[in-house]
Design a protein around this motif. Structure first.
Motif, PDB file in Angstrom:
ATOM      1  N   THR A   1     -36.118 -88.870 -36.128  1.00 40.74           N
ATOM      2  CA  THR A   1     -36.334 -88.719 -37.567  1.00 40.74           C
ATOM      3  C   THR A   1     -36.894 -87.352 -37.950  1.00 40.74           C
ATOM      4  N   SER A   2     -36.989 -86.439 -36.987  1.00 45.43           N
ATOM      5  CA  SER A   2     -37.546 -85.113 -37.260  1.00 45.43           C
ATOM      6  C   SER A   2     -36.605 -84.037 -36.744  1.00 45.43           C
ATOM      7  N   SER A   3     -36.818 -82.831 -37.199  1.00 42.38           N
ATOM      8  CA  SER A   3     -36.012 -81.704 -36.739  1.00 42.38           C
ATOM      9  C   SER A   3     -36.396 -81.321 -35.309  1.00 42.38           C
ATOM     10  N   LEU A   4     -35.529 -80.533 -34.672  1.00 42.04           N
ATOM     11  CA  LEU A   4     -35.818 -80.041 -33.320  1.00 42.04           C
ATOM     12  C   LEU A   4     -37.137 -79.268 -33.299  1.00 42.04           C
ATOM     13  N   GLN A   5     -37.336 -78.413 -34.306  1.00 43.20           N
ATOM     14  CA  GLN A   5     -38.530 -77.581 -34.338  1.00 43.20           C
ATOM     15  C   GLN A   5     -39.802 -78.430 -34.420  1.00 43.20           C
ATOM     16  N   LEU A   6     -39.787 -79.446 -35.283  1.00 44.09           N
ATOM     17  CA  LEU A   6     -40.970 -80.299 -35.414  1.00 44.09           C
ATOM     18  C   LEU A   6     -41.221 -81.098 -34.146  1.00 44.09           C
ATOM     19  N   THR A   7     -40.137 -81.576 -33.527  1.00 38.73           N
ATOM     20  CA  THR A   7     -40.304 -82.360 -32.302  1.00 38.73           C
ATOM     21  C   THR A   7     -40.869 -81.504 -31.182  1.00 38.73           C
ATOM     22  N   LEU A   8     -40.371 -80.279 -31.045  1.00 43.15           N
ATOM     23  CA  LEU A   8     -40.875 -79.394 -29.991  1.00 43.15           C
ATOM     24  C   LEU A   8     -42.319 -78.979 -30.253  1.00 43.15           C
ATOM     25  N   ARG A   9     -42.706 -78.966 -31.529  1.00 45.58           N
ATOM     26  CA  ARG A   9     -44.089 -78.645 -31.854  1.00 45.58           C
ATOM     27  C   ARG A   9     -45.008 -79.811 -31.465  1.00 45.58           C
ATOM     28  N   ARG A  10     -44.526 -81.030 -31.711  1.00 46.08           N
ATOM     29  CA  ARG A  10     -45.347 -82.198 -31.386  1.00 46.08           C
ATOM     30  C   ARG A  10     -45.292 -82.535 -29.903  1.00 46.08           C
ATOM     31  N   TYR A  11     -44.138 -82.288 -29.278  1.00 46.07           N
ATOM     32  CA  TYR A  11     -43.957 -82.571 -27.844  1.00 46.07           C
ATOM     33  C   TYR A  11     -43.510 -81.281 -27.144  1.00 46.07           C
ATOM     34  N   PRO A  12     -44.432 -80.327 -26.979  1.00 44.94           N
ATOM     35  CA  PRO A  12     -44.067 -79.039 -26.366  1.00 44.94           C
ATOM     36  C   PRO A  12     -43.730 -79.202 -24.885  1.00 44.94           C
ATOM     37  N   ASP A  13     -43.162 -78.152 -24.303  1.00 44.24           N
ATOM     38  CA  ASP A  13     -42.776 -78.187 -22.890  1.00 44.24           C
ATOM     39  C   ASP A  13     -43.960 -78.440 -21.970  1.00 44.24           C
ATOM     40  N   THR A  14     -45.161 -78.144 -22.454  1.00 48.07           N
ATOM     41  CA  THR A  14     -46.349 -78.391 -21.636  1.00 48.07           C
ATOM     42  C   THR A  14     -46.648 -79.889 -21.503  1.00 48.07           C
ATOM     43  N   ASP A  15     -46.025 -80.706 -22.368  1.00 45.03           N
ATOM     44  CA  ASP A  15     -46.187 -82.158 -22.287  1.00 45.03           C
ATOM     45  C   ASP A  15     -45.175 -82.682 -21.271  1.00 45.03           C
TER      46      ASP A  15
ATOM     47  N   SER B   1     -45.214 -85.638 -19.814  1.00 44.39           N
ATOM     48  CA  SER B   1     -45.126 -87.100 -19.773  1.00 44.39           C
ATOM     49  C   SER B   1     -43.679 -87.535 -19.981  1.00 44.39           C
ATOM     50  N   ILE B   2     -43.387 -88.764 -19.571  1.00 44.55           N
ATOM     51  CA  ILE B   2     -42.045 -89.312 -19.804  1.00 44.55           C
ATOM     52  C   ILE B   2     -41.751 -89.324 -21.298  1.00 44.55           C
ATOM     53  N   ALA B   3     -42.734 -89.740 -22.103  1.00 40.20           N
ATOM     54  CA  ALA B   3     -42.520 -89.810 -23.550  1.00 40.20           C
ATOM     55  C   ALA B   3     -42.184 -88.442 -24.121  1.00 40.20           C
ATOM     56  N   GLY B   4     -42.924 -87.411 -23.694  1.00 43.94           N
ATOM     57  CA  GLY B   4     -42.663 -86.069 -24.187  1.00 43.94           C
ATOM     58  C   GLY B   4     -41.285 -85.561 -23.799  1.00 43.94           C
ATOM     59  N   ARG B   5     -40.901 -85.792 -22.555  1.00 44.63           N
ATOM     60  CA  ARG B   5     -39.572 -85.348 -22.100  1.00 44.63           C
ATOM     61  C   ARG B   5     -38.464 -86.133 -22.773  1.00 44.63           C
ATOM     62  N   TYR B   6     -38.726 -87.406 -23.019  1.00 43.50           N
ATOM     63  CA  TYR B   6     -37.771 -88.271 -23.730  1.00 43.50           C
ATOM     64  C   TYR B   6     -37.528 -87.711 -25.138  1.00 43.50           C
ATOM     65  N   ALA B   7     -38.622 -87.370 -25.824  1.00 43.60           N
ATOM     66  CA  ALA B   7     -38.508 -86.833 -27.182  1.00 43.60           C
ATOM     67  C   ALA B   7     -37.695 -85.550 -27.197  1.00 43.60           C
ATOM     68  N   ARG B   8     -37.940 -84.666 -26.229  1.00 49.82           N
ATOM     69  CA  ARG B   8     -37.205 -83.390 -26.223  1.00 49.82           C
ATOM     70  C   ARG B   8     -35.724 -83.603 -25.925  1.00 49.82           C
ATOM     71  N   ALA B   9     -35.411 -84.536 -25.041  1.00 49.47           N
ATOM     72  CA  ALA B   9     -34.002 -84.839 -24.748  1.00 49.47           C
ATOM     73  C   ALA B   9     -33.279 -85.302 -25.999  1.00 49.47           C
ATOM     74  N   ILE B  10     -33.918 -86.216 -26.740  1.00 46.23           N
ATOM     75  CA  ILE B  10     -33.320 -86.727 -27.967  1.00 46.23           C
ATOM     76  C   ILE B  10     -33.214 -85.620 -29.011  1.00 46.23           C
ATOM     77  N   ALA B  11     -34.237 -84.789 -29.099  1.00 52.22           N
ATOM     78  CA  ALA B  11     -34.235 -83.725 -30.109  1.00 52.22           C
ATOM     79  C   ALA B  11     -33.082 -82.751 -29.894  1.00 52.22           C
ATOM     80  N   TYR B  12     -32.824 -82.371 -28.640  1.00 52.24           N
ATOM     81  CA  TYR B  12     -31.705 -81.454 -28.372  1.00 52.24           C
ATOM     82  C   TYR B  12     -30.363 -82.130 -28.681  1.00 52.24           C
ATOM     83  N   TYR B  13     -30.258 -83.424 -28.364  1.00 53.20           N
ATOM     84  CA  TYR B  13     -29.033 -84.167 -28.691  1.00 53.20           C
ATOM     85  C   TYR B  13     -28.827 -84.215 -30.203  1.00 53.20           C
TER      86      TYR B  13
END
Length: 446
Positions: free
Chosen positions: A253-267, A269-281
């Motif tokens: 429900t958010s843009s790639l930029q907002l998702t990467l801000r909330r779940y940066p590469d430093t996160d 966790s499975i949840a953080g990596r899951y969010a980034r995978a979905i955001a790029y898709y």
């Protein structure tokens, strides 16, 4: 995978109460999130003496904090509430409270109270007009009308506050019987306390529809303080599911930029990596999305939701043939009990245009419809499948079911007429066509 009804590319329609559709709401379907909410709700429904299978839980695509019951045993939860709930216990607390409304039969009583309030308001209007005429003063009539309307409003709000307190008491009882701390419900109410000073327009709908009083806050604080479960937590597995649910919802429900801000590469966790995978898709970046999804699958090879995500990504990028293997894997890993995944697999099989896939697509759709007969998308794909198999009677019937679920009664009747002509008289499909014909008969002929 997560789908927003009527708005996302992969569309899955469900039959929902007409009053809810009339409010312009859109809904999200996702196997993982629905199963997570079921894990939260089932012990509470059981504690309330309700059949968990008889209570429908819907996810409303709305960023505001809200949850409500409607249409009997139907629970609606906004995505905004799920995103703002810090712990599983907070969502469970809200579910327990709403279950209190269901178990207490509050919905039907609210309708009675609304009718009473309307009667008072109407009576005050009639008496106000009469008073104005009798005295020859418009201000007297106006004062009588306003006074009556204020009385109706005060009566209804007092009744509403009583119901909220009753639901709180029932909710903490259900939580306790299920071995869950009521601290989550208390913490959720504390989130609402900060909004009471805001104007009504800026308050979350939950506060407006569930008036918060000091008595309610005091009751919850006192109950938690004296509860043997006050410091209890649900299992770490549910905390992990909660984190993944929030990550998935946020990324969808958010843009790639907002998702990467909330779940940066430093996160990491499975949840953080899951969010980034979905955001790029969601940002149409296939390679970065697949790279991250494949890494998740390596880490949790038996997770059906990661396989499902990979299959949906490949399907939506025009790689239907490549999507079939991960979607088959997702169906198998879910024990064949995830109708949405089966529908997605059937969709991929149809998109390949390979006649050899048609029988498997049909079996997947039949299995899905055995659990979700009101899933309009399953009927649409079923109509396509039956048509390609030259089962024209079954195709017409499936198209009729689809039209009926999506509100096109004339089209439903047209296709039912075709099914009636093509199907063997007396068979179950033919009988269903007769049912639709009766249901869509013009009013002047009933």
């Amino acid at each position: 995978m997560l789908r927003r009804i009527l708005t996302l590319t992969a569309i899955f329609l469900v039959a929902l109460p007409s009053a809810v559709f009339a409010q312009g709401r859109s809904f999200i379907r996702d196997t993982e999130i629905e199963e997570t909410l079921r894990l939260y709700a089932t012990p509470l429904f059981k504690a309330a003496g309700l059949d968990p299978q008889a209570v429908s839980v819907y996810i409303v695509s709305d960023n505001s904090l809200n949850a409500f019951v409607a249409g009997g045993q139907k629970l609606f939860i906004n995505t905004g509430l799920l995103l703002k709930a810090d712990t599983p216990e907070q969502v469970m607390g809200v579910i327990a409270h709403e279950t209190g409304h269901i178990a207490g039969g509050h919905l039907s009583r609210v309708q009675d109270q609304l009718r009473n309030a309307s009667a008072i308001s109407i009576l005050s209007t009639v008496l106000g007009v009469a008073a104005g005429v009798a005295t020859g003063r418009a201000d007297v009539g106006t004062a009588a009308v306003i006074g009556g309307q204020n009385l109706a409003q005060r009566n209804f709000l007092a009744y509403s506050r009583t119901q909220e307190s009753s639901a709180d008491q029932a909710g903490v009882k259900f939580l306790t019987e299920a071995g869950i701390s009521a601290r989550g419900l208390k913490n959720f109410m504390e989130k609402l306390e900060g909004q009471e000073l805001l104007s009504t327009a800026n308050q979350d709908p939950y506060l407006r529809s569930h008036p918060l009083t000091q008595e309610r806050v005091d009751f919850l604080e006192n109950f938690v303080a004296h509860s043997a479960l006050k410091d209890a937590k649900v299992s770490p597995a549910l905390y992990e599911r909660h984190a993944r649910m929030r990550a998935k919802l946020y990324a969808f429900t958010s843009s790639l930029q907002l998702t990467l801000r909330r779940y940066p590469d430093t996160d990491t966790s499975i949840a953080g990596r899951y969010a980034r995978a979905i955001a790029y898709y969601r940002d149409s970046q296939l390679e970065p999305a697949l790279e991250r999804i494949n890494a998740l699958i390596v880490e949790e090879p038996e997770n059906p939701y990661f396989a499902e995500l990979k299959g949906q990504v490949l399907l939506e990028f025009g790689k239907a043939a490549d999507a079939i293997a991960p979607l088959h894997k997702a169906v198998d890993q879910s024990g064949g009990n995830a109708p949405l995944i089966r529908i997605l697999l059937a969709h991929a099989e149809l998109e390949t245009n390979d006649p050899a896939m048609l029988d498997d697509a049909k079996q997947n759709l039949l299995a899905a419809l055995s659990k979700e007969r009101d899933n309009a998308s399953a009927w649409r794909f079923r109509a396509i499948t039956e048509s390609r198999l030259n089962n024209n009677g079954e195709a017409s019937l499936a198209q009729s079911e689809y039209s009926l679920l999506t509100g096109d009664r004339s089209a439903a009747r047209y296709h039912a007429v075709q099914a009636d002509r093509l199907l063997t008289s007396g068979t179950a499909p033919w009988q269903r066509a007769q049912d639709i014909l009766r249901a869509t008969e013009p009013d002047d002929k009933k």
